[in-house]
Design an enzyme around this catalytic site. Structure first.
Site, PDB file in Angstrom:
ATOM      1  N   GLY A  88     -18.243  37.250 101.809  1.00  0.00           N
ATOM      2  CA  GLY A  88     -18.523  37.636 100.430  1.00  0.00           C
ATOM      3  C   GLY A  88     -19.758  38.515 100.281  1.00  0.00           C
ATOM      4  O   GLY A  88     -20.013  39.035  99.186  1.00  0.00           O
ATOM      5  N   GLU A  89     -20.540  38.687 101.356  1.00  0.00           N
ATOM      6  CA  GLU A  89     -21.714  39.560 101.241  1.00  0.00           C
ATOM      7  C   GLU A  89     -21.268  41.009 101.062  1.00  0.00           C
ATOM      8  O   GLU A  89     -20.233  41.428 101.580  1.00  0.00           O
ATOM      9  CB  GLU A  89     -22.603  39.408 102.484  1.00  0.00           C
ATOM     10  CG  GLU A  89     -23.301  38.050 102.497  1.00  0.00           C
ATOM     11  CD  GLU A  89     -24.247  37.867 103.671  1.00  0.00           C
ATOM     12  OE1 GLU A  89     -24.322  38.766 104.540  1.00  0.00           O
ATOM     13  OE2 GLU A  89     -24.907  36.819 103.717  1.00  0.00           O
ATOM     14  N   ARG A 137     -32.590  40.178  78.077  1.00  0.00           N
ATOM     15  CA  ARG A 137     -32.823  39.276  76.937  1.00  0.00           C
ATOM     16  C   ARG A 137     -33.760  38.128  77.291  1.00  0.00           C
ATOM     17  O   ARG A 137     -34.322  37.503  76.411  1.00  0.00           O
ATOM     18  CB  ARG A 137     -31.473  38.747  76.409  1.00  0.00           C
ATOM     19  CG  ARG A 137     -30.696  39.821  75.663  1.00  0.00           C
ATOM     20  CD  ARG A 137     -29.284  39.393  75.364  1.00  0.00           C
ATOM     21  NE  ARG A 137     -28.508  39.303  76.595  1.00  0.00           N
ATOM     22  CZ  ARG A 137     -27.295  38.784  76.677  1.00  0.00           C
ATOM     23  NH1 ARG A 137     -26.714  38.289  75.606  1.00  0.00           N
ATOM     24  NH2 ARG A 137     -26.642  38.756  77.831  1.00  0.00           N
ATOM     25  N   GLN A 138     -33.945  37.855  78.581  1.00  0.00           N
ATOM     26  CA  GLN A 138     -34.938  36.842  78.985  1.00  0.00           C
ATOM     27  C   GLN A 138     -36.226  37.617  79.270  1.00  0.00           C
ATOM     28  O   GLN A 138     -36.656  37.774  80.407  1.00  0.00           O
ATOM     29  CB  GLN A 138     -34.449  36.074  80.224  1.00  0.00           C
ATOM     30  CG  GLN A 138     -35.386  34.958  80.694  1.00  0.00           C
ATOM     31  CD  GLN A 138     -35.388  33.718  79.798  1.00  0.00           C
ATOM     32  OE1 GLN A 138     -34.410  33.426  79.148  1.00  0.00           O
ATOM     33  NE2 GLN A 138     -36.506  33.006  79.767  1.00  0.00           N
ATOM     34  N   HIS A 149     -32.899  45.556  75.980  1.00  0.00           N
ATOM     35  CA  HIS A 149     -32.973  44.648  74.829  1.00  0.00           C
ATOM     36  C   HIS A 149     -34.323  44.770  74.120  1.00  0.00           C
ATOM     37  O   HIS A 149     -34.376  44.798  72.894  1.00  0.00           O
ATOM     38  CB  HIS A 149     -32.725  43.210  75.278  1.00  0.00           C
ATOM     39  CG  HIS A 149     -32.788  42.258  74.134  1.00  0.00           C
ATOM     40  ND1 HIS A 149     -31.899  42.316  73.081  1.00  0.00           N
ATOM     41  CD2 HIS A 149     -33.664  41.265  73.841  1.00  0.00           C
ATOM     42  CE1 HIS A 149     -32.206  41.379  72.198  1.00  0.00           C
ATOM     43  NE2 HIS A 149     -33.273  40.735  72.635  1.00  0.00           N
ATOM     44  N   ASP A 172     -29.059  40.508  63.049  1.00  0.00           N
ATOM     45  CA  ASP A 172     -30.338  39.798  63.155  1.00  0.00           C
ATOM     46  C   ASP A 172     -31.487  40.805  63.076  1.00  0.00           C
ATOM     47  O   ASP A 172     -31.263  42.031  63.096  1.00  0.00           O
ATOM     48  CB  ASP A 172     -30.421  38.934  64.429  1.00  0.00           C
ATOM     49  CG  ASP A 172     -30.262  39.730  65.713  1.00  0.00           C
ATOM     50  OD1 ASP A 172     -30.697  40.899  65.755  1.00  0.00           O
ATOM     51  OD2 ASP A 172     -29.705  39.191  66.693  1.00  0.00           O
ATOM     52  N   LYS A 189     -30.954  35.549  61.814  1.00  0.00           N
ATOM     53  CA  LYS A 189     -30.166  34.520  62.505  1.00  0.00           C
ATOM     54  C   LYS A 189     -31.080  33.620  63.325  1.00  0.00           C
ATOM     55  O   LYS A 189     -32.169  34.030  63.735  1.00  0.00           O
ATOM     56  CB  LYS A 189     -29.102  35.179  63.383  1.00  0.00           C
ATOM     57  CG  LYS A 189     -29.422  35.239  64.849  1.00  0.00           C
ATOM     58  CD  LYS A 189     -28.385  35.843  65.741  1.00  0.00           C
ATOM     59  CE  LYS A 189     -29.040  36.096  67.112  1.00  0.00           C
ATOM     60  NZ  LYS A 189     -28.367  37.011  67.968  1.00  0.00           N
ATOM     61  N   ARG A 215     -30.795  31.272  66.789  1.00  0.00           N
ATOM     62  CA  ARG A 215     -29.907  30.893  67.898  1.00  0.00           C
ATOM     63  C   ARG A 215     -30.133  29.422  68.225  1.00  0.00           C
ATOM     64  O   ARG A 215     -31.250  28.999  68.488  1.00  0.00           O
ATOM     65  CB  ARG A 215     -30.173  31.777  69.132  1.00  0.00           C
ATOM     66  CG  ARG A 215     -29.310  31.390  70.321  1.00  0.00           C
ATOM     67  CD  ARG A 215     -29.263  32.456  71.394  1.00  0.00           C
ATOM     68  NE  ARG A 215     -28.562  33.672  71.003  1.00  0.00           N
ATOM     69  CZ  ARG A 215     -27.240  33.780  70.913  1.00  0.00           C
ATOM     70  NH1 ARG A 215     -26.466  32.752  71.176  1.00  0.00           N
ATOM     71  NH2 ARG A 215     -26.707  34.930  70.561  1.00  0.00           N
TER      72      ARG A 215
HETATM   73  C1  R5P Z   1     -29.718  39.009  71.357  1.00  0.00           C
HETATM   74  O1  R5P Z   1     -30.704  38.966  70.631  1.00  0.00           O
HETATM   75  C2  R5P Z   1     -28.794  40.164  71.370  1.00  0.00           C
HETATM   76  O2  R5P Z   1     -29.318  41.238  70.664  1.00  0.00           O
HETATM   77  C3  R5P Z   1     -27.435  39.811  70.815  1.00  0.00           C
HETATM   78  O3  R5P Z   1     -27.565  39.494  69.448  1.00  0.00           O
HETATM   79  C4  R5P Z   1     -26.823  38.649  71.539  1.00  0.00           C
HETATM   80  O4  R5P Z   1     -26.895  38.825  72.908  1.00  0.00           O
HETATM   81  C5  R5P Z   1     -25.382  38.450  71.125  1.00  0.00           C
HETATM   82  O5  R5P Z   1     -24.896  37.341  71.797  1.00  0.00           O
HETATM   83  P1  R5P Z   1     -23.561  36.636  71.335  1.00  0.00           P
HETATM   84  O6  R5P Z   1     -22.504  37.675  71.282  1.00  0.00           O
HETATM   85  O7  R5P Z   1     -23.306  35.620  72.415  1.00  0.00           O
HETATM   86  O8  R5P Z   1     -23.826  35.979  70.025  1.00  0.00           O
END
Ligand code: R5P
Length: 282
Positions: free
Chosen positions: A33-34, A89-90, A122, A159, A182, A184
């Site tokens: 798998g490498e 995103r992290q 992001h 958001d 929003k 999460r």
């Molecule tokens: C996170 O802040 C991103 O901008 C998106 O809003 C997020 O990744 C969307 O994720 P999901 O489709 O799982 O709600």
């Protein structure tokens, strides 16, 4: 231009626009798998651009191998184009003990690179993690072109983070834009605050940088449908569409993503904007 296996169609378009020679890397796996990567040459001393999106995980690993192979050809310059910068995103430590994954990836991809080009990372603060020149280009003009063709009359961010994207598209199209807030709860669950919006009778596009599970989009759509939106389109630059996203997006009249990550929803290309940036480099 050298294409990794994740970005062949985008590289083909880019090389066409730039009249650059294109080589597609040979990529396969060993029995265990490498990954195995080979770039047919000769490439010695050239100005090279490698294009490889870094999702899913094996494509990121492939990128490291491509960079290793290309660096050994002693390029005059090596520009690394990462259409979707994974792990973006992290970008901070949300809980004690967590890795800052976007920093870890940024540190690694700049080894064997003279410059890095991404599309809608992001959070642009990732620039702080790079010691080589870094440029993030926007995929929003590509979405704006599509929405204009489709007669979208208003743009909404699901958001606060995406508000700048809705603003960019709204300004390009000359239509109103707004944003929701929003929270999460977990990877699959989000809660969107109710907000009165002027959407009655309108065709509205909800825009985000990433659609992953589709939960963010579905939650925002519920609010504007209750308020009488005539038609609702989901648009993103990077479409991952995982964990049941297709089902969550069934209520949309249309779903569109760019070609930074290929899916059945890829309907527009970021090639013109990437080509413009690359043509400035030399
Ligand atoms: C996170 O802040 C991103 O901008 C998106 O809003 C997020 O990744 C969307 O994720 P999901 O489709 O799982 O709600």
């Amino acid at each position: 231009m050298v294409s990794g296996s994740a970005s062949v169609r985008l590289s083909t378009q880019l090389s066409g626009i730039l009249s650059a020679e294109l080589t597609v890397a040979e990529v396969s796996t060993f029995a265990d798998g490498e990954l195995y990567v080979r770039i047919p040459g000769p490439l010695d001393g050239e100005d090279l651009v490698v294009v490889q999106t870094s999702y899913p995980n094996d494509k990121l690993l492939e990128l490291f191998l491509l960079q290793d192979a290309l660096w050994d050809s002693r390029p005059a310059s090596l520009t690394v184009v990462i259409p979707y910068f994974a792990y973006g995103r992290q970008d901070k430590r949300f809980r004690e003990g967590e890795a800052i994954s976007s920093r870890a990836v940024a540190k690694r991809v700049q080894i064997n690179a003279h410059r890095i080009v991404t599309v809608d990372v992001h959070d642009r603060r990732v620039v702080d993690y790079f010691d080589v020149p870094f440029k993030d280009i926007s995929g929003m003009p590509a979405l704006a072109r599509y929405f204009a063709e489709q007669g979208v009359e208003m743009v909404l961010a699901p958001d606060e983070n995406a508000a700048r994207h809705a603003e960019a598209i709204g300004s390009l199209m000359g239509v109103p834009w707004d944003y929701l807030k929003k929270e999460r709860i977990d990877s699959w669950t989000v809660e969107t605050e109710e907000k009165a919006l002027e959407v009655e009778g309108l065709k509205v596009a909800i825009v985000d940088d990433v659609i992953s599970t589709g939960g963010t989009m579905a939650s925002a759509a519920r609010i504007i449908k209750r308020q009488g939106a005539r038609s609702v389109v989901a648009g993103c630059v990077h479409g991952l569409f995982v964990g049941g996203a297709d089902d969550r997006l069934k209520g949309f009249d249309d779903v569109v993503a760019t070609d930074t990550v290929y899916s059945g929803y890829t309907k527009v290309s970021v090639a013109p904007e990437l080509a413009e940036e690359l043509s400035r480099l030399k």
